[in-house]
Scaffold this active site. Sequence first.
Site, short mmCIF file in Angstrom:
data_model
loop_
_atom_site.label_atom_id
_atom_site.label_comp_id
_atom_site.label_asym_id
_atom_site.label_seq_id
_atom_site.Cartn_x
_atom_site.Cartn_y
_atom_site.Cartn_z
N PRO A 1 2.93 1.99 -3.44
CA PRO A 1 2.79 3.05 -2.44
C PRO A 1 1.33 3.40 -2.22
CG PRO A 1 4.51 3.61 -3.99
CD PRO A 1 3.84 2.37 -4.50
N CYS A 2 0.97 3.55 -0.97
CA CYS A 2 -0.44 3.72 -0.62
C CYS A 2 -0.46 4.49 0.69
CB CYS A 2 -1.04 2.32 -0.45
SG CYS A 2 -2.63 2.33 0.31
N GLN A 3 -1.11 5.63 0.68
CA GLN A 3 -1.05 6.48 1.87
C GLN A 3 -2.12 6.14 2.90
OE1 GLN A 3 1.57 8.38 2.36
NE2 GLN A 3 2.23 7.61 0.38
#
Length: 367
Positions: free
Chosen positions: A85-87
């Site tokens: 997950p990587c915003q």
Amino acid sequence: MEGRKNPDSEAAPYRVIDLFAGCGGISEGFRRSGFFRPVAAVEMDRAAAATYAANFGKGHVFNGDIADWVVGDLPEADVVTGGPPCQGFSNLGSKREDDERNNLWQRYVDTLVKVRPKAFLMENVDRFFKTHQFQALLAELNSGNRLADYRIDAAVLRATDYGSAQLRKRTIVIGTRKDVDQIFLPRVQVAETGWRTVKDAIGDIEAAVPVDRVDLPTGREFEVFGKVLPGAYDAHELHVTRKYIDLSRQRFEAIPEGGNRHDLPFELQAPCWRGFRGGAGDVMGRLRWERPSVTIRTEFWKPEKGRYLHPVENRAITHYEAARIQGFPDTFKWCGTKTEIGRQIGNAVPVEMAEALARHIGEHLSA
Ligand SMILES: C[S@@+](CC[C@H](N)C(=O)[O-])C[C@H]1O[C@@H](n2cnc3c(N)ncnc32)[C@H](O)[C@@H]1O
């Protein structure tokens, strides 16, 4: 979509580990390709892991933090898949969020280093190239570093180009171990004129199943990981709507197919919208039958969050319709609350896109 059979994954030639597996959008695509059988899946969210388990079996699921899994004995695998997950832009995040994301990123690399798969598939947000994590990946590939015996090919791909009825963009990275012929990204498989549409994905649902419920069926229990969760639900049981107030319904009625909040007459506009023509064009937008859907995000059941109104009904799309647009078959089972299942659906990689990537990787490994 229904009637599409999953191949017998027991007989599939290659083993895959799905990290950050969610409900299993990637895994479903890998299974359907006929090339892969899952040997491990790692997912921290209990409801998502339960959905995964209901569809792919409980035995190989680790429901917990990848940091705890990666230090144990890992199975052998031909391919590792999943996206940490990587915003997006890390300079927008707090220091703590940055640390956490880097931490997840490092656990992904730890897995590759321990398992040494022939290939890995990583998917991420379309802005992934601008993140520290991408720079870190490139650095790891340099000679002497942890992934020095891998090469990568990476680009932003559109799901519609690979058979999905959804215009979702994802950064896709395919890594190949240097002793294996390099696998490059697959070419576009569906020309824009042949893109699947919202009608192709959900056009048959309405006649068969009326939407008259707002809650998932009660009394359903799924026992997994020592806990009991709501489910498992059949896909058509997710055909549930919301209770809308009269003002909302009046607004929906005033928005034509392809329209949005700018189509509302003055008296139906929210005070904060009046006189303001700018802003996101998708707010309270209505999908078009003859076009692909916009990206299905995690709160697709709220019309104010995007272009999620049904093409002709005065309501947002249901969870069942969203799952269909994401490419899940009607045979897929779902666990968790309505909100949790919505998040699982919105977080998934479109199944058709995952299947196209899996078939491409499988064909190369078999060549
Ligand atoms: C974008 S979703 C994955 C979607 C999935 N690839 C699919 O196609 O359905 C990312 C997942 O990572 C999980 N996750 C986040 N941090 C984690 C961690 N530390 N360990 C394990 N899973 C984690 C989240 O719960 C979430 O379900």
